[in-house]
Scaffold this motif. Structure first.
Motif, PDB file in Angstrom:
ATOM      1  N   ARG A  26       0.825  -1.209   0.000  1.00  0.00           N
ATOM      2  CA  ARG A  26       0.000   0.000   0.000  1.00  0.00           C
ATOM      3  C   ARG A  26       0.861   1.262   0.000  1.00  0.00           C
ATOM      4  O   ARG A  26       0.536   2.250  -0.660  1.00  0.00           O
ATOM      5  N   TYR A  27       1.958   1.224   0.746  1.00  0.00           N
ATOM      6  CA  TYR A  27       2.851   2.374   0.815  1.00  0.00           C
ATOM      7  C   TYR A  27       3.507   2.635  -0.538  1.00  0.00           C
ATOM      8  O   TYR A  27       3.593   3.777  -1.004  1.00  0.00           O
ATOM      9  N   ALA A  29       2.291   1.730  -3.448  1.00  0.00           N
ATOM     10  CA  ALA A  29       1.243   2.210  -4.359  1.00  0.00           C
ATOM     11  C   ALA A  29       0.952   3.680  -4.116  1.00  0.00           C
ATOM     12  O   ALA A  29       0.734   4.444  -5.066  1.00  0.00           O
ATOM     13  N   LEU A  30       0.973   4.092  -2.859  1.00  0.00           N
ATOM     14  CA  LEU A  30       0.719   5.496  -2.537  1.00  0.00           C
ATOM     15  C   LEU A  30       1.814   6.401  -3.106  1.00  0.00           C
ATOM     16  O   LEU A  30       1.538   7.487  -3.618  1.00  0.00           O
ATOM     17  N   ALA A  32       4.162   5.500  -5.606  1.00  0.00           N
ATOM     18  CA  ALA A  32       4.462   5.301  -7.023  1.00  0.00           C
ATOM     19  C   ALA A  32       3.269   5.593  -7.925  1.00  0.00           C
ATOM     20  O   ALA A  32       3.453   5.882  -9.115  1.00  0.00           O
ATOM     21  N   GLY A  33       2.040   5.523  -7.398  1.00  0.00           N
ATOM     22  CA  GLY A  33       0.851   5.698  -8.226  1.00  0.00           C
ATOM     23  C   GLY A  33       0.751   7.053  -8.907  1.00  0.00           C
ATOM     24  O   GLY A  33       0.621   7.119 -10.145  1.00  0.00           O
ATOM     25  N   PRO A  34       0.803   8.152  -8.174  1.00  0.00           N
ATOM     26  CA  PRO A  34       0.685   9.465  -8.824  1.00  0.00           C
ATOM     27  C   PRO A  34       1.759   9.760  -9.867  1.00  0.00           C
ATOM     28  O   PRO A  34       1.431  10.227 -10.964  1.00  0.00           O
ATOM     29  N   ALA A  36       3.347   7.591 -11.671  1.00  0.00           N
ATOM     30  CA  ALA A  36       3.080   6.693 -12.799  1.00  0.00           C
ATOM     31  C   ALA A  36       1.930   7.243 -13.641  1.00  0.00           C
ATOM     32  O   ALA A  36       1.983   7.220 -14.880  1.00  0.00           O
ATOM     33  N   LEU A  37       0.887   7.752 -12.994  1.00  0.00           N
ATOM     34  CA  LEU A  37      -0.223   8.355 -13.729  1.00  0.00           C
ATOM     35  C   LEU A  37       0.243   9.588 -14.500  1.00  0.00           C
ATOM     36  O   LEU A  37      -0.185   9.827 -15.631  1.00  0.00           O
ATOM     37  N   PRO A  52      -5.772   2.740 -17.015  1.00  0.00           N
ATOM     38  CA  PRO A  52      -5.275   1.756 -16.041  1.00  0.00           C
ATOM     39  C   PRO A  52      -6.019   1.836 -14.697  1.00  0.00           C
ATOM     40  O   PRO A  52      -6.261   0.808 -14.063  1.00  0.00           O
ATOM     41  N   VAL A  53      -6.401   3.040 -14.297  1.00  0.00           N
ATOM     42  CA  VAL A  53      -7.156   3.193 -13.047  1.00  0.00           C
ATOM     43  C   VAL A  53      -8.503   2.503 -13.174  1.00  0.00           C
ATOM     44  O   VAL A  53      -8.933   1.768 -12.277  1.00  0.00           O
ATOM     45  N   LEU A  56      -8.029  -1.278 -13.044  1.00  0.00           N
ATOM     46  CA  LEU A  56      -7.759  -1.748 -11.679  1.00  0.00           C
ATOM     47  C   LEU A  56      -9.022  -1.723 -10.817  1.00  0.00           C
ATOM     48  O   LEU A  56      -9.247  -2.621  -9.994  1.00  0.00           O
TER      49      LEU A  56
END
Length: 97
Positions: A26-27, A29-30, A32-34, A36-37, A52-53, A56
């Motif tokens: 979760r950490y 994803a928190l 790396a997610g923004p 990556a988007l 991709p969002v 998912l």
């Protein structure tokens, strides 16, 4: 839905190693997610970044136990409150008497 679930509604205690792995995932994803988007958005635009969002979210909905076919949640999950269907059945039984 109650703000604090009853003790019966909580999932069984997980192995501490599994909890640590989930927390680490979760950490990551928190963090790396923004970026990556943003990277995908730079190359494919906002709509391309949201695909991709969307995928998912659909995957999570399919894999979620809440959307699975089969018996509905038990009284333990609903916090010990009777379901709406049971309340309606009781009302019908009262009318039949």
């Amino acid at each position: 839905m109650p703000a604090v679930p009853s003790p019966d509604a909580r999932p069984a205690a997980l192995d501490p190693l599994i909890r640590r792995h989930r927390t680490a995932l979760r950490y990551v994803a928190l963090l790396a997610g923004p970026p990556a988007l943003g990277f995908v958005g730079e190359h494919h635009g906002l709509r391309g970044a949201m695909i991709p969002v969307l995928l998912l979210m659909l995957l999570a909905a399919v894999l979620s136990p809440a959307t699975a076919a089969g018996p509905r949640r038990s009284a333990a999950v609903t916090g010990g409150r009777p379901s709406v269907q049971r309340l309606r059945q009781r009302q019908r039984q009262g009318e039949d008497r």
